[in-house]
Scaffold this motif. Sequence first.
Motif, PDB file in Angstrom:
ATOM      1  N   HIS A   1       0.681  -1.128  -0.097  1.00  0.00           N
ATOM      2  CA  HIS A   1       0.061  -0.033   0.148  1.00  0.00           C
ATOM      3  C   HIS A   1       0.949   1.377  -0.012  1.00  0.00           C
TER       4      HIS A   1
ATOM      5  N   LEU B   1       1.371   4.988   0.488  1.00  0.00           N
ATOM      6  CA  LEU B   1       0.705   6.003   1.010  1.00  0.00           C
ATOM      7  C   LEU B   1       0.726   7.197   0.053  1.00  0.00           C
TER       8      LEU B   1
ATOM      9  N   ILE C   1      -5.701  11.761   4.551  1.00  0.00           N
ATOM     10  CA  ILE C   1      -5.924  10.273   4.746  1.00  0.00           C
ATOM     11  C   ILE C   1      -7.420   9.914   5.089  1.00  0.00           C
TER      12      ILE C   1
ATOM     13  N   GLU D   1      -8.280   2.929   6.021  1.00  0.00           N
ATOM     14  CA  GLU D   1      -6.725   2.606   6.486  1.00  0.00           C
ATOM     15  C   GLU D   1      -7.229   1.722   7.734  1.00  0.00           C
TER      16      GLU D   1
ATOM     17  N   TRP E   1      -0.097   9.500   9.064  1.00  0.00           N
ATOM     18  CA  TRP E   1      -0.855   8.573   9.044  1.00  0.00           C
ATOM     19  C   TRP E   1      -0.972   8.013  10.341  1.00  0.00           C
TER      20      TRP E   1
ATOM     21  N   VAL F   1      -4.664   7.599  11.817  1.00  0.00           N
ATOM     22  CA  VAL F   1      -5.420   6.325  11.648  1.00  0.00           C
ATOM     23  C   VAL F   1      -5.367   5.657  13.214  1.00  0.00           C
TER      24      VAL F   1
END
Length: 163
Positions: free
Chosen positions: A23, A25, A34, A39, A67, A71
């Motif tokens: 994956h 980013l 994001i 995610e 991230w 996340v």
Amino acid sequence: MEQSVVNKALAERVEKETTATVHYLYEAYPDGKINVEKEQALLLSHDRIVFQFPFYWYSTPALLKEWQDTVLTYGWAYGSGGDKLHGKEFLAALSTGGPKEAYNREGYNYFEMEELLKPLHAMANLTGMKYMAPFMVQGVRMLTEDQLKDAAEEYVSYAVKSL
């Protein structure tokens, strides 16, 4: 990824494995915004989480840090009720421009890699993931093509096939 020959080679080799998901980013979020739900769903669907990145300025790339900040939320990844990642394995796979010898008290970076990676180890601990010994390709500026191919095979053996 386009700027890192080593990380590109490692990722392309992993992409050949049917049991792994790669994956990117920076491709998924060129604007830096994001999708947290997407995610988190991706994290839930895997037993091993690998952060692969070029290690520069003693840290992860900016988007990977963003991230983490967005996340890995309280109540989901850690804190009260935040147990969604418990029992998953976490692996940092990184490349360094400097050779292994540069990362010790006598080296020009002074610190051992294990010291510099403590924030990722702490993140794994906080989120209930099992921290694996990092996979590192060091001294990348001096790697031959054959050494890079060997490193990619070692990476797949450790990160993917050992599941």
